[in-house]
Each structure stands twice: as C-alpha cells, then as structure tokens.
Enzyme design. Structure first.
Site: not given
Length: 143
Positions: A69, A74
């Site tokens: 996750d 990102r």
C-alpha cells in the site's frame, strides 16, 4: 499501448512480477517505461526510463505499482492529475489498496491490457499544515 512500472522495492518478488509481465506481453505491442531507480537496481535492459512525475503524461495507458500500500500511495504521487489508471500488484501479505496478488496476475493480465476490466475513480485529498503548534492544539481539542 504505453505502460509505466513503479516499485520502491527491488526484491526477488518484484523482479518475478516484472518478468511475468514481460512474458505475458510478448507480441502485444506494449512499450514499457520503468522507474529509473528500479531499472538500475534490477539490471533491466531494453526499456525506456522515467525519473519522476514530470516524465509521465496522459499518453500512458496504465501505471503498474508493484509492492504494498505504501508503494501504491507513492505511485499516486507520480500519476497526480494525469488520469493514468493505476494497477496495484501486492507482493506482501495483505493489501488494502494493492489488491491484486502477484501470484494470480496471469489470470487477469490479458483482460487488463485489453481493457476488459472495470475501473473506479477515487478522490485524492491534499492536506497542508501551516503551523505545527496549531495542528497539535487542534488535534487535542475536543471542544
């Protein structure tokens, strides 16, 4: 088709996923663009590179995020407002955002690159903090 691949990890699991994607993409007329740090750390050859969000544009058909996750979040920072669909492939134990398991990618990859899947649009919220002291006070304030 133009696909970008991102991961902050260069483990054997990530390398295995990328190898699987490349094998499933033979004779599919797909141009891969690999995050430059990942490209170098895995010793990949023969693909285009990108360094940051400035190298991406709306001409990309898909962004593949490989990891967990945190990697997925990102990835969203790279995609920003370019409206590039993101496929999260989870290489860990549990994923809330990256829900496709790396072990079953072969089952779904063909449908994904042939646009035979449903996508969902999610909102992103940007938050800024002007004064750290004010933020701490308001956090503890229940009134």
């Amino acid at each position: 088709m133009k696909i970008a691949i991102f991961s902050i990890d260069s483990s054997d699991d990530v390398k295995s996923v990328i190898d699987k994607i490349f094998k499933l993409s033979i004779n599919k007329n797909i141009s891969f663009h690999i995050y430059s740090e990942l490209y170098r750390s895995l010793g990949l050859k023969g693909h285009s590179l990108y360094n940051n969000h400035l190298d991406l544009n709306s001409e990309f058909d898909l962004m593949i995020s490989i990891g967990g996750d945190g990697t997925f979040l990102r990835t969203l920072g790279l995609v920003r407002d370019k409206e590039i669909p993101v496929l999260g492939i989870n290489t860990g134990r549990l994923g809330f955002l990256s829900t496709m398991n790396h072990e079953n990618i072969s089952e779904f990859y063909s449908d994904i690159i042939n646009s035979k899947v449903l996508s969902s649009i999610h909102l992103a919220i940007k938050s800024t903090q002007e004064n750290e002291t004010d933020a701490l006070l308001s956090f503890g304030n229940t009134g």
